[in-house]
Design a protein around this motif. Sequence first.
Motif, short mmCIF file in Angstrom:
data_model
loop_
_atom_site.label_atom_id
_atom_site.label_comp_id
_atom_site.label_asym_id
_atom_site.label_seq_id
_atom_site.Cartn_x
_atom_site.Cartn_y
_atom_site.Cartn_z
N UNK A 5 46.24 42.99 34.21
CA UNK A 5 47.08 44.14 33.91
C UNK A 5 47.20 45.11 35.06
N UNK A 6 48.37 45.75 35.17
CA UNK A 6 48.66 46.64 36.30
C UNK A 6 47.70 47.83 36.36
N UNK A 7 47.32 48.38 35.23
CA UNK A 7 46.45 49.54 35.24
C UNK A 7 44.97 49.20 35.28
N UNK A 8 44.64 47.94 35.31
CA UNK A 8 43.24 47.50 35.31
C UNK A 8 42.65 47.59 36.71
N UNK A 9 41.34 47.76 36.81
CA UNK A 9 40.68 47.85 38.11
C UNK A 9 40.94 46.60 38.96
N UNK A 10 41.19 45.46 38.32
CA UNK A 10 41.42 44.24 39.08
C UNK A 10 42.67 44.33 39.94
N UNK A 11 43.66 45.15 39.54
CA UNK A 11 44.85 45.34 40.37
C UNK A 11 44.48 46.06 41.66
N UNK A 12 43.59 47.04 41.55
CA UNK A 12 43.14 47.77 42.74
C UNK A 12 42.27 46.88 43.63
N UNK A 13 41.45 46.05 43.03
CA UNK A 13 40.66 45.09 43.80
C UNK A 13 41.58 44.17 44.61
N UNK A 14 42.67 43.75 43.97
CA UNK A 14 43.61 42.86 44.67
C UNK A 14 44.23 43.54 45.88
N UNK A 15 44.73 44.78 45.70
CA UNK A 15 45.45 45.44 46.79
C UNK A 15 44.51 45.91 47.90
N UNK A 16 43.35 46.47 47.52
CA UNK A 16 42.50 47.12 48.52
C UNK A 16 41.52 46.17 49.21
N UNK A 27 39.29 20.53 47.10
CA UNK A 27 40.31 19.97 47.99
C UNK A 27 40.23 20.51 49.41
N UNK A 28 39.92 21.82 49.53
CA UNK A 28 40.05 22.48 50.84
C UNK A 28 38.73 22.74 51.56
N UNK A 29 37.62 22.76 50.88
CA UNK A 29 36.31 23.02 51.49
C UNK A 29 36.33 24.27 52.38
N UNK A 30 36.70 25.41 51.84
CA UNK A 30 36.80 26.62 52.67
C UNK A 30 35.44 27.07 53.19
N UNK A 31 35.43 27.61 54.40
CA UNK A 31 34.19 28.14 54.97
C UNK A 31 33.83 29.50 54.42
N UNK A 32 34.85 30.26 54.01
CA UNK A 32 34.64 31.59 53.41
C UNK A 32 35.49 31.68 52.16
N UNK A 33 34.90 32.20 51.08
CA UNK A 33 35.60 32.44 49.82
C UNK A 33 35.45 33.92 49.48
N UNK A 34 36.56 34.56 49.15
CA UNK A 34 36.56 35.94 48.69
C UNK A 34 37.17 35.95 47.30
N UNK A 35 36.43 36.45 46.31
CA UNK A 35 36.94 36.54 44.94
C UNK A 35 36.86 37.99 44.47
N UNK A 36 37.88 38.44 43.77
CA UNK A 36 37.88 39.74 43.13
C UNK A 36 38.27 39.55 41.67
N UNK A 37 37.52 40.15 40.78
CA UNK A 37 37.75 39.93 39.35
C UNK A 37 36.82 40.82 38.56
N UNK A 38 36.95 40.77 37.25
CA UNK A 38 35.90 41.31 36.40
C UNK A 38 34.71 40.37 36.43
#
Length: 440
Positions: free
Chosen positions: A175-186, A224-235
């Motif tokens: 949701x737009x007003x949820x903290x996860x939106x701010x985590x995504x942008x910032x 599939x991709x075996x990334x060296x760095x993973x960044x996750x933002x969520x609740x």
Amino acid sequence: MTDHFRGRPTAVLAAQKLADLGRHKDPRVGWALVLPDSPDVPPTERHRADDAPVAAQRLAGARTQSGEPLVVRYAAGNVDELYRYLPDGTRTPLPTTGDGPRGVGAGALPYYLLLLGGPEVIPWELQFRLNHVAFTGRLDLDEEGLGHYVDAALTEWADSETDATSPLLWTAELGRGDITALMRTEVGERTLARWRDDTQIGDRAVDLRGAQATRALLAQTLADRHPGVVVTTSHGATGPLEDAATMRATLGWLVDSEGSLLDPHSLVQLWEPDGVVWYGLACCSAGGSGTNQFTDVLDPASDAGKVFDAVAALGAVTADLPRALLGAPKPARAFIGHVEPTFDWTLRRPVTGISTTDSLVEALYDGLFQASPLPVGLAFRRYFLGAASLRSRWASERGQVEESPAARTAAFLAALTGMDRQCTVILGDPAVVPAALPAE
């Protein structure tokens, strides 16, 4: 007139070169294993690591020039000091403020510190304090998992298939007003922009946002991709408040864009962490301290106050995701996450709207993506120093709270953001180095 300089050398000596904090084997820097100051171990043996698991002794020996583990002890209930022991059983206190000598010399505090054990044995509060003055990590694994981690660390993940040029961003949003939106942008989008601007990464960076940020697609993309760095933002899971058993079992599990929980144990059955460095911005993604540190700044009757009280009631715990990643047969290098629930004030100033994530984005790009990357602990140095600065600001603002509502607001925000940021911790050896970008 007497010439006092007659006969003296004419050469001018340069100042001693500063220690390179990226080299933990430099005796002016140093690496140490932090163990409990157990009464079951005779004082004359506490300078050794004999009471640590064999795997931990192997790692500690490899991290020193001498090949002998360097040990620092934590005395239960005292987060103000650590101790170095001599063979005769005498001990020297080491202030956790970082005052005093540094390195591996007698009575010195090394810059790299690895806490061995769970927060019920060596509390999170000690790690919070040490983050300001040392590069601090923690391993809270069973014997098998610890063996996996040490085996990989001693070879520096020589057989790892992780791809440093293909990092992964997973930003769940509810949701737009949820903290996860701010985590995504910032955090998410700002980090992604840095990756995209890197000519060695560019479009190889994987971006799973919105409807794509599901647990199933995350697991498939990792495999599939075996990334060296993973960044996750969520609740991160912090409920249900009325069911303590379920709450403890799932504390910190990542919540995807469909509201489903990511089971760490299932994840590592589908994908091998194999040297990844994972940063997880989510409530309790690293665990809980067993103490409500925000009692003085949150209304206990508020929704946030109730969540913090419920999390504290679970006791000190390490979350499942870092334990699963670091203890896997092909383990992760490090996990960086949050102890306790987190707040949006850590991401953007509420009055001015100014982003406060520069030091975090710097760590997630400048520190981790180099032909010669920084050790993980050093990469996050500026971020942790910012937490100390915020706590200092709170101390100065607190004396003015009676003067105006603005001063009360400033003190409240400084306290909340400072405590929130200091609850970021590194799980894993802080001296490990991420997979390097190819040399150009």
